[in-house]
Design a protein around this motif. Structure first.
Motif, PDB file in Angstrom:
ATOM      1  N   THR A  31     -23.753-118.824 -48.731  1.00 60.60           N
ATOM      2  CA  THR A  31     -22.524-119.381 -48.176  1.00 60.60           C
ATOM      3  C   THR A  31     -22.237-120.712 -48.843  1.00 60.60           C
ATOM      4  N   GLY A  32     -20.992-121.182 -48.675  1.00 56.95           N
ATOM      5  CA  GLY A  32     -20.668-122.510 -49.145  1.00 56.95           C
ATOM      6  C   GLY A  32     -21.313-123.554 -48.263  1.00 56.95           C
ATOM      7  N   TYR A  33     -21.406-124.762 -48.764  1.00 58.53           N
ATOM      8  CA  TYR A  33     -22.075-125.803 -47.993  1.00 58.53           C
ATOM      9  C   TYR A  33     -21.515-127.168 -48.371  1.00 58.53           C
ATOM     10  N   VAL A  34     -21.749-128.121 -47.474  1.00 57.03           N
ATOM     11  CA  VAL A  34     -21.409-129.522 -47.703  1.00 57.03           C
ATOM     12  C   VAL A  34     -22.670-130.340 -47.483  1.00 57.03           C
ATOM     13  N   ALA A  35     -23.067-131.123 -48.473  1.00 58.07           N
ATOM     14  CA  ALA A  35     -24.229-131.999 -48.314  1.00 58.07           C
ATOM     15  C   ALA A  35     -23.837-133.214 -47.494  1.00 58.07           C
ATOM     16  N   ALA A  36     -24.707-133.653 -46.602  1.00 61.78           N
ATOM     17  CA  ALA A  36     -24.418-134.789 -45.726  1.00 61.78           C
ATOM     18  C   ALA A  36     -25.686-135.573 -45.466  1.00 61.78           C
ATOM     19  N   GLU A  37     -25.501-136.825 -45.129  1.00 61.37           N
ATOM     20  CA  GLU A  37     -26.605-137.715 -44.785  1.00 61.37           C
ATOM     21  C   GLU A  37     -26.600-137.971 -43.289  1.00 61.37           C
ATOM     22  N   VAL A  38     -27.776-137.988 -42.678  1.00 64.30           N
ATOM     23  CA  VAL A  38     -27.884-138.296 -41.258  1.00 64.30           C
ATOM     24  C   VAL A  38     -27.664-139.797 -41.075  1.00 64.30           C
ATOM     25  N   LEU A  39     -26.653-140.149 -40.265  1.00 63.18           N
ATOM     26  CA  LEU A  39     -26.263-141.548 -40.121  1.00 63.18           C
ATOM     27  C   LEU A  39     -26.881-142.232 -38.916  1.00 63.18           C
TER      28      LEU A  39
END
Length: 265
Positions: free
Chosen positions: A86-94
């Protein structure tokens, strides 16, 4: 001083030779001291520069293990992104409201990056949770420790199916999962890896949820409940991937990893 006044009264023809003789005799020790003073000052300056470089190197070395760990996790995320169907978006835990609160996380991707509610959130180790609220540039993630979390699951070889939910919300139990709805006649050995089944359309098939550590309570209706050690620890996660839909060119029902032998994606 008398020699200076005498030298000033001399003509140019005699002044330079006289000054040269004075420098080589009377002023020689003073010139030597001045030279040593300049060398000492330069040595002190170089020493201070070396100390500053050493302190900077020592400070950088203290962060080296953390940087290596973060680099390894980011490399794992990149590898995970190549395996996901699947597609994905990388993110940082804030942020977490409390450092030890396992229930919710805030991540650095939102509506502008294509994140939608109920999107799955994964780390290199396995499933972290699901998106519950989306802002313009951030999202709130409900982790698997939340009392309302549920995921359709199965054994890694597809032999057992059930529903995974938190084992408890207080004390040590909040760090365990449980596999519910297993038929009484089916036994699941300790160490069996439990993954998402893909049923329901929320999570792709094959995302690790945890491994069996023992049998829990036996519910009514001839069903068994098994305790799971979670694959991902929300409190230690720093970077995640949010699943945002099918990847272009990927088949539906994508998996987290290679499916078991004899099965197709």
């Amino acid at each position: 001083m008398l020699l200076s006044f005498a030298a000033m009264s001399l003509s140019d023809r005699f002044r330079d030779p006289f000054a040269r003789v004075v420098r080589q005799t009377v002023l020689a020790p003073l010139l030597t001291l001045q030279t040593q003073s300049e060398l000492l000052s330069a040595s002190l300056s170089r020493y201070q520069g070396v100390v500053a470089q050493r302190d900077s190197a020592a400070l950088a070395a203290t962060f080296l293990p953390e940087l290596r760990s973060e680099n390894a996790r980011l490399r794992s995320l990149l590898g995970l992104g190549q395996r996901l169907g699947t597609g994905y978006v990388a993110a940082e835990v804030l942020h977490q409201s409390v450092p030890t609160d396992p229930l919710t996380l805030v991540v650095s991707a939102g509506r502008k990056q294509g994140v939608r509610p109920l999107a799955g959130v994964v780390s290199p180790e396995g499933l972290v949770g699901v998106v519950s609220a989306v802002d313009e540039r951030s999202s709130v993630v409900v982790t698997w420790a939340h009392p309302e979390f549920r995921a359709s699951a199965m054994a890694g070889d597809g032999s057992v199916y059930g529903i995974v939910a938190p084992h408890g919300t207080e004390g040590p139990r909040s760090w365990l999962l449980e596999l519910r709805g297993v038929p009484y006649r089916q036994l699941v050995p300790d160490g069996t890896v439990i993954v998402t089944s893909g049923l329901g359309g929320v999570f792709p098939r094959g995302i690790p949820l945890g491994s069996v550590v023992g049998m829990g309570r036996e519910a009514e209706g001839w069903e068994r409940t098994y305790l799971l050690r979670p694959a991902a620890a929300p409190a230690s996660v720093s970077h995640v991937m949010i699943l945002v839909g099918p990847r272009p060119g990927a088949t539906s029902g994508g998996t987290f990893d290679t499916p078991p032998s004899g099965e197709t994606r």
